[in-house]
Design a protein around this motif. Sequence first.
Motif, mmCIF file in Angstrom:
data_model
loop_
_atom_site.group_PDB
_atom_site.id
_atom_site.type_symbol
_atom_site.label_atom_id
_atom_site.label_comp_id
_atom_site.label_asym_id
_atom_site.label_seq_id
_atom_site.Cartn_x
_atom_site.Cartn_y
_atom_site.Cartn_z
ATOM 1 N N VAL A 41 88.437 23.349 -2.553
ATOM 2 C CA VAL A 41 89.163 22.271 -3.229
ATOM 3 C C VAL A 41 88.721 22.140 -4.680
ATOM 4 C CG1 VAL A 41 89.508 19.775 -3.290
ATOM 5 C CG2 VAL A 41 89.644 20.978 -1.135
ATOM 6 N N VAL A 42 87.422 22.230 -4.926
ATOM 7 C CA VAL A 42 86.909 22.152 -6.294
ATOM 8 C C VAL A 42 87.463 23.290 -7.135
ATOM 9 C CG1 VAL A 42 84.834 22.339 -7.712
ATOM 10 C CG2 VAL A 42 84.809 20.893 -5.685
ATOM 11 N N THR A 43 87.523 24.493 -6.562
ATOM 12 C CA THR A 43 88.060 25.651 -7.289
ATOM 13 C C THR A 43 89.527 25.456 -7.651
ATOM 14 O OG1 THR A 43 86.510 27.109 -6.120
ATOM 15 C CG2 THR A 43 88.402 28.142 -7.212
ATOM 16 N N ILE A 44 90.336 24.990 -6.686
ATOM 17 C CA ILE A 44 91.754 24.734 -6.959
ATOM 18 C C ILE A 44 91.906 23.646 -8.011
ATOM 19 C CG2 ILE A 44 93.906 23.866 -5.958
ATOM 20 C CD1 ILE A 44 93.057 25.186 -3.319
ATOM 21 N N PHE A 45 91.127 22.590 -7.888
ATOM 22 C CA PHE A 45 91.181 21.462 -8.811
ATOM 23 C C PHE A 45 90.889 21.911 -10.239
ATOM 24 C CE2 PHE A 45 89.120 17.090 -9.839
ATOM 25 C CZ PHE A 45 90.291 16.671 -10.452
ATOM 26 N N ILE A 46 89.787 22.610 -10.417
ATOM 27 C CA ILE A 46 89.357 23.000 -11.767
ATOM 28 C C ILE A 46 90.237 24.112 -12.333
ATOM 29 C CG2 ILE A 46 87.457 24.017 -13.092
ATOM 30 C CD1 ILE A 46 85.525 22.493 -11.318
ATOM 31 N N SER A 47 90.625 25.072 -11.498
ATOM 32 C CA SER A 47 91.462 26.168 -12.008
ATOM 33 C C SER A 47 92.836 25.663 -12.438
ATOM 34 C CB SER A 47 91.608 27.255 -10.941
ATOM 35 O OG SER A 47 92.224 26.745 -9.775
ATOM 36 N N SER A 48 93.401 24.689 -11.717
ATOM 37 C CA SER A 48 94.700 24.139 -12.117
ATOM 38 C C SER A 48 94.581 23.346 -13.415
ATOM 39 C CB SER A 48 95.263 23.254 -11.006
ATOM 40 O OG SER A 48 94.392 22.194 -10.684
ATOM 41 N N THR A 68 100.452 8.469 -10.948
ATOM 42 C CA THR A 68 101.592 9.361 -11.209
ATOM 43 C C THR A 68 102.693 9.304 -10.159
ATOM 44 O OG1 THR A 68 100.389 11.153 -10.093
ATOM 45 C CG2 THR A 68 100.159 10.991 -12.492
ATOM 46 N N VAL A 69 102.347 9.210 -8.878
ATOM 47 C CA VAL A 69 103.332 9.382 -7.812
ATOM 48 C C VAL A 69 104.387 8.277 -7.758
ATOM 49 C CG1 VAL A 69 103.646 9.519 -5.307
ATOM 50 C CG2 VAL A 69 101.879 10.884 -6.429
ATOM 51 N N PRO A 70 104.028 6.983 -7.807
ATOM 52 C CA PRO A 70 105.084 5.953 -7.732
ATOM 53 C C PRO A 70 106.148 6.105 -8.818
ATOM 54 C CG PRO A 70 102.937 4.960 -7.377
ATOM 55 C CD PRO A 70 102.683 6.370 -7.808
ATOM 56 N N LYS A 71 105.719 6.351 -10.047
ATOM 57 C CA LYS A 71 106.671 6.538 -11.139
ATOM 58 C C LYS A 71 107.503 7.796 -10.924
ATOM 59 C CE LYS A 71 108.526 5.645 -15.150
ATOM 60 N NZ LYS A 71 109.401 4.464 -15.352
ATOM 61 N N ALA A 72 106.868 8.863 -10.414
ATOM 62 C CA ALA A 72 107.602 10.102 -10.158
ATOM 63 C C ALA A 72 108.685 9.877 -9.099
ATOM 64 C CB ALA A 72 106.638 11.196 -9.705
ATOM 65 N N PHE A 117 98.744 20.362 -8.373
ATOM 66 C CA PHE A 117 97.507 20.798 -7.744
ATOM 67 C C PHE A 117 96.265 20.083 -8.294
ATOM 68 C CE2 PHE A 117 100.070 24.353 -6.254
ATOM 69 C CZ PHE A 117 99.571 24.532 -4.970
ATOM 70 N N TYR A 118 96.360 19.456 -9.458
ATOM 71 C CA TYR A 118 95.202 18.695 -9.920
ATOM 72 C C TYR A 118 95.445 17.195 -9.937
ATOM 73 C CZ TYR A 118 97.000 17.746 -14.679
ATOM 74 O OH TYR A 118 97.717 17.282 -15.755
ATOM 75 N N SER A 119 96.718 16.766 -9.850
ATOM 76 C CA SER A 119 96.997 15.335 -9.919
ATOM 77 C C SER A 119 97.303 14.697 -8.567
ATOM 78 C CB SER A 119 98.177 15.076 -10.866
ATOM 79 O OG SER A 119 99.354 15.719 -10.395
ATOM 80 N N ILE A 120 97.766 15.486 -7.597
ATOM 81 C CA ILE A 120 98.179 14.922 -6.311
ATOM 82 C C ILE A 120 97.434 15.550 -5.134
ATOM 83 C CG2 ILE A 120 100.138 14.609 -4.736
ATOM 84 C CD1 ILE A 120 101.968 14.540 -7.154
ATOM 85 N N ASP A 173 90.340 8.125 -5.475
ATOM 86 C CA ASP A 173 91.518 8.909 -5.110
ATOM 87 C C ASP A 173 92.750 8.029 -4.935
ATOM 88 O OD1 ASP A 173 90.373 11.403 -5.204
ATOM 89 O OD2 ASP A 173 89.778 11.430 -3.106
ATOM 90 N N MET A 174 92.566 6.836 -4.379
ATOM 91 C CA MET A 174 93.692 5.911 -4.238
ATOM 92 C C MET A 174 94.240 5.503 -5.606
ATOM 93 S SD MET A 174 92.242 3.562 -1.099
ATOM 94 C CE MET A 174 93.656 2.472 -1.015
ATOM 95 N N CYS A 175 93.336 5.305 -6.553
ATOM 96 C CA CYS A 175 93.765 4.967 -7.923
ATOM 97 C C CYS A 175 94.405 6.173 -8.608
ATOM 98 C CB CYS A 175 92.574 4.475 -8.739
ATOM 99 S SG CYS A 175 91.796 2.968 -8.117
ATOM 100 N N TYR A 176 93.807 7.342 -8.414
ATOM 101 C CA TYR A 176 94.264 8.564 -9.078
ATOM 102 C C TYR A 176 95.716 8.887 -8.729
ATOM 103 C CZ TYR A 176 93.719 13.353 -10.939
ATOM 104 O OH TYR A 176 93.838 14.516 -11.655
ATOM 105 N N ILE A 177 96.025 8.890 -7.439
ATOM 106 C CA ILE A 177 97.382 9.264 -7.026
ATOM 107 C C ILE A 177 98.382 8.164 -7.358
ATOM 108 C CG2 ILE A 177 97.333 8.347 -4.663
ATOM 109 C CD1 ILE A 177 98.619 11.069 -3.821
ATOM 110 N N SER A 178 97.903 6.918 -7.499
ATOM 111 C CA SER A 178 98.798 5.804 -7.837
ATOM 112 C C SER A 178 99.238 5.836 -9.300
ATOM 113 C CB SER A 178 98.114 4.465 -7.532
ATOM 114 O OG SER A 178 97.837 4.340 -6.153
#
Length: 322
Positions: free
Chosen positions: A245-252, A75-79, A275-278, A68-73
């Motif tokens: 959370v899994v439902t929101i993740f997959i549906s998005s 997109t968010v810093p560049k955004a 909703f799926y990236s952050i 998760d630390m890698c995942y959010i890193s």
Amino acid sequence: MPNSSMVTEFLLARFSDVWEFRALHAMLFLLMYLGTLMGNFLIITVTIFDKKLHTPMYFFLMNLSVLDMCYISVTVPKACVIFLIDNRMISIVGCAAQVFFVYLCACTELLFLTIMAHDRYVAICQPLHYPVIMNPQVCVRLMLASVFSGVVFAGLHTGYTFHLSFCQSNVVHQFFCEVPSLWMLSCSDTLSNEILNVISVVVVPGGCFAFITMSYIHIFSTVLKFPNSRDRKKAFSTCVPHILVVTIFISSIATVYMQPTSHSPTLQGKITSVFYSIVPPFVNPIIYSLRNKQIKESLKRLTNKKNFIEETDRLILLCYSC
């Protein structure tokens, strides 16, 4: 079309061009980013130092926190940068790197969540066989297999996406390089990409969701047989947020990656991508660990400075001995 007309860099989009809103969006993203890093780092630290948490469940939680630390890193810093300054440019190499790591982290996270659901199923429905089924060797292999599958999945989609020719507008209507947004900029035929994408969404997120759903159906059927209502309530309070959370993740993911390419970019599309990236990396520490009684007890033990220093020294000695 000659190479001189090909796109070599992209321009990412913001949620708004008004400076006040840009500053607000950057602040919100930064707070979520820092909260995610702090929460997941805390979980990793507690899991490493507390021997009572050296179990399969917390092994996967620790790996999920690292992911998760890698995942959010990705997109968010560049955004945050494009929200605050006028330069919205990203090179084609940087864009390809974003696509690769977003696919890698999203696919691996789905597999981790699926394994964690299976772990809970075995622990609740087959408790006597749990030490044999979820032994340390199996856990390590499952983790490595998930990461390897994510690398293959990400490499396939990244290569297939950037095999296209981008010779139209270079404005990506998203705050990061998202594959459907890149298709809109391609002057090549994207039909094969869309077919591959639909198959991938059905197989990976769809398959994971089906497996997780079946696991929790068995878990709930077993929990309902518990004689103690307190135990039933505890099990439901743990499982329901996971499913949500899994439902929101997959549906998005399905909403973004299964819509037609001709669909015009909207603000709603950008919000759905959040909703799926952050959101998952941000809420996972709260749902899976920080509400957990064992994690809270471990935090209380680690707040004892003497114990924390002793454990730190022990970890350093272990690293040097290795």
